[in-house]
Design an enzyme around this catalytic site. Structure first.
Site, PDB file in Angstrom:
ATOM      1  N   MET A  67       8.543  -2.786  11.915  1.00 19.45           N
ATOM      2  CA  MET A  67       8.310  -1.664  11.010  1.00 19.45           C
ATOM      3  C   MET A  67       6.898  -1.737  10.448  1.00 19.45           C
ATOM      4  SD  MET A  67      11.753  -1.023   8.907  1.00 19.45           S
ATOM      5  CE  MET A  67      13.272  -0.681   9.758  1.00 19.45           C
ATOM      6  N   SER A  68       6.268  -0.577  10.325  1.00 18.18           N
ATOM      7  CA  SER A  68       4.921  -0.492   9.756  1.00 18.18           C
ATOM      8  C   SER A  68       4.725   0.922   9.236  1.00 18.18           C
ATOM      9  CB  SER A  68       3.886  -0.787  10.845  1.00 18.18           C
ATOM     10  OG  SER A  68       2.613  -0.343  10.431  1.00 18.18           O
ATOM     11  N   SER A  69       4.022   1.040   8.123  1.00 14.71           N
ATOM     12  CA  SER A  69       3.707   2.378   7.609  1.00 14.71           C
ATOM     13  C   SER A  69       2.928   3.162   8.659  1.00 14.71           C
ATOM     14  CB  SER A  69       2.859   2.273   6.334  1.00 14.71           C
ATOM     15  OG  SER A  69       3.501   1.442   5.394  1.00 14.71           O
ATOM     16  N   ARG A  70       2.172   2.443   9.494  1.00 11.26           N
ATOM     17  CA  ARG A  70       1.318   3.119  10.482  1.00 11.26           C
ATOM     18  C   ARG A  70       2.111   3.629  11.690  1.00 11.26           C
ATOM     19  NH1 ARG A  70      -2.884  -0.877   8.736  1.00 11.26           N
ATOM     20  NH2 ARG A  70      -4.644   0.370   7.991  1.00 11.26           N
ATOM     21  N   MET A 109       0.839  -1.205   0.000  1.00 12.87           N
ATOM     22  CA  MET A 109       0.000   0.000   0.000  1.00 12.87           C
ATOM     23  C   MET A 109       0.878   1.261   0.000  1.00 12.87           C
ATOM     24  SD  MET A 109      -3.419  -0.950   2.064  1.00 12.87           S
ATOM     25  CE  MET A 109      -2.817  -0.760   3.737  1.00 12.87           C
ATOM     26  N   GLY A 110       2.158   1.093  -0.322  1.00 10.58           N
ATOM     27  CA  GLY A 110       3.033   2.258  -0.426  1.00 10.58           C
ATOM     28  C   GLY A 110       3.532   2.752   0.919  1.00 10.58           C
ATOM     29  N   HIS A 127       9.171  -3.482   3.570  1.00 12.63           N
ATOM     30  CA  HIS A 127       8.769  -3.671   2.164  1.00 12.63           C
ATOM     31  C   HIS A 127       9.999  -3.961   1.296  1.00 12.63           C
ATOM     32  CE1 HIS A 127       5.533  -0.722   3.540  1.00 12.63           C
ATOM     33  NE2 HIS A 127       4.805  -1.721   3.100  1.00 12.63           N
ATOM     34  N   GLN A 138      -2.801 -12.794   7.412  1.00 13.23           N
ATOM     35  CA  GLN A 138      -3.011 -12.492   5.989  1.00 13.23           C
ATOM     36  C   GLN A 138      -2.383 -13.566   5.106  1.00 13.23           C
ATOM     37  OE1 GLN A 138      -2.796  -8.425   4.261  1.00 13.23           O
ATOM     38  NE2 GLN A 138      -0.747  -8.996   3.663  1.00 13.23           N
ATOM     39  N   LYS A 146       5.008 -10.245   9.068  1.00  8.14           N
ATOM     40  CA  LYS A 146       4.360  -9.226   9.916  1.00  8.14           C
ATOM     41  C   LYS A 146       2.844  -9.426   9.899  1.00  8.14           C
ATOM     42  CE  LYS A 146       3.544  -5.048  11.646  1.00  8.14           C
ATOM     43  NZ  LYS A 146       2.801  -4.254  10.709  1.00  8.14           N
TER      44      LYS A 146
HETATM   45  P1  AMP Z   1       1.399  -3.041   3.446  1.00  8.65           P
HETATM   46  O1  AMP Z   1       1.995  -1.968   2.590  1.00  8.65           O
HETATM   47  O2  AMP Z   1       1.318  -2.697   4.879  1.00  8.65           O
HETATM   48  O3  AMP Z   1       0.112  -3.584   2.871  1.00  8.65           O
HETATM   49  O4  AMP Z   1       2.423  -4.266   3.387  1.00  8.65           O
HETATM   50  C1  AMP Z   1       2.842  -4.810   2.170  1.00  8.65           C
HETATM   51  C2  AMP Z   1       3.675  -6.033   2.435  1.00  8.65           C
HETATM   52  O5  AMP Z   1       4.808  -5.680   3.228  1.00  8.65           O
HETATM   53  C3  AMP Z   1       2.921  -7.123   3.211  1.00  8.65           C
HETATM   54  O6  AMP Z   1       3.277  -8.391   2.695  1.00  8.65           O
HETATM   55  C4  AMP Z   1       3.447  -6.936   4.610  1.00  8.65           C
HETATM   56  O7  AMP Z   1       3.392  -8.116   5.383  1.00  8.65           O
HETATM   57  C5  AMP Z   1       4.893  -6.549   4.332  1.00  8.65           C
HETATM   58  N1  AMP Z   1       5.463  -5.869   5.500  1.00  8.65           N
HETATM   59  C6  AMP Z   1       4.963  -4.800   6.175  1.00  8.65           C
HETATM   60  N2  AMP Z   1       5.726  -4.501   7.235  1.00  8.65           N
HETATM   61  C7  AMP Z   1       6.737  -5.407   7.245  1.00  8.65           C
HETATM   62  C8  AMP Z   1       7.858  -5.647   8.112  1.00  8.65           C
HETATM   63  N3  AMP Z   1       8.108  -4.885   9.185  1.00  8.65           N
HETATM   64  N4  AMP Z   1       8.690  -6.676   7.800  1.00  8.65           N
HETATM   65  C9  AMP Z   1       8.447  -7.468   6.735  1.00  8.65           C
HETATM   66  N5  AMP Z   1       7.410  -7.293   5.892  1.00  8.65           N
HETATM   67  C10 AMP Z   1       6.569  -6.282   6.137  1.00  8.65           C
END
Ligand code: AMP
Length: 283
Positions: A187-190, A33-34, A40, A156, A152
């Site tokens: 790590m998380s975009s949020r 989701m960018g 990512h 899902q 993470k």
């Molecule tokens: P998202 O952009 O949050 O939808 O995540 C896109 C992909 O990145 C998904 O497969 C997530 O599981 C992966 N992802 C997000 N955060 C992490 C992280 N900290 N470590 C590894 N993969 C991640």
């Protein structure tokens, strides 16, 4: 030789590109989701190592957000994302519009029973229906040999693996490890939503998971005792627990007896921000 990263906005163009998928040209796909971070990028690097063509999608999928969730405020920085992906020599960035993905009159949805209504599905009842549907569409559009996804989002991956099997999609999910900040926060975009103080308190998630792993190492075999300890650590940091469970990694059902692979999964709110984390209980 110079490498170009091409931005693709239409389904027609994206589909035509990967119709060349064959034995010599493995297509690796990373749906996102960018607002990209090292988590990512670790998926992109894994895809680059194993595939000749690497595609990253950037699409904030409205159908996986509940009415009161953060669709409108979800962080975005497309220019930076393009820079990061260009530096990694990604071949294509699929960046479609909502009109392209859900044209007027869109009616079709995919639901993976049972797995979607537990854990995160309890507090986010439509979330996995949206995720399964968009990922099914992306698989059909991109036609990847492999999809690289982060552990993470543990639930899902389990749901999407089941969908791929049940619907006979010709692709395979490659799960990749969670990438963490130096202090342990996944790590998380949020994470940008967290205030400084919430960010500190949120360290209780990874700390409680580490504590649980130590308990298991020290021969604690009762999942309930471990769950209580995790919950205590999180509550001491004023986190509002959505769930803390230890589950079977395949069925996602609560474990009654633990193995190395049993998964600690949790979701906790700090202020308005809901964070998830997980790890296997064994080493
Ligand atoms: P998202 O952009 O949050 O939808 O995540 C896109 C992909 O990145 C998904 O497969 C997530 O599981 C992966 N992802 C997000 N955060 C992490 C992280 N900290 N470590 C590894 N993969 C991640």
């Amino acid at each position: 030789m110079s490498h170009t990263t091409k931005i693709v906005n239409t389904i027609a163009e994206m589909s035509s590109i990967t119709s060349i998928r064959n034995h010599e040209h493995k297509v690796g796909f990373v749906p996102t989701m960018g607002f990209l971070h090292e988590g990512h990028l670790s998926l992109v690097k894994a895809a680059k190592e194993n595939c000749q063509i690497v595609i990253v999608s950037i699409y904030i999928n409205p159908s996986q957000f509940g009415k009161d969730e953060d669709l409108d405020s979800y962080p975005r920085n497309f220019e930076k994302d393009v820079r990061l992906l260009t530096a990694l020599k990604v071949d294509y960035i699929f960046f479609p519009s909502n009109e392209e993905m859900y044209p007027n009159g869109y009616k079709t949805w995919i639901e993976v029973d049972e797995l979607s209504s537990i854990l995160c599905g309890k507090s986010r009842p439509i979330h996995f229906k949206g995720v399964a549907t968009i990922v099914a569409k992306l698989i059909n559009i991109v036609n990847p040999n492999f999809m690289y996804m982060g552990a993470k989002d543990f639930q899902q991956i389990a749901i999407l693996k089941k969908m791929i099997k049940d619907l006979n999609f010709q692709t395979e999910i490659i799960p990749c490890p969670i990438v963490r900040e130096e202090d342990g926060l996944a790590m998380s975009s949020r994470n940008v939503y967290l205030s400084k103080e919430e960010r500190l308190r949120a360290l209780s998630l990874s700390k409680s998971i580490l504590f649980a792993k130590k308990m298991f190492l020290n021969m604690e075999t009762d999942p309930e005792k471990i769950i209580i300890k995790i919950s205590e650590i999180i509550q001491q940091s004023n986190g509002k627990i959505d769930y803390v469970e230890i589950i079977n990694p395949d069925t996602l059902q609560k474990e009654t007896s633990l193995t190395n692979e049993s998964r600690i999964v949790l979701a906790v709110k700090f202020g308005k921000t809901r964070l998830i984390d997980n790890d296997k209980i064994g080493l």
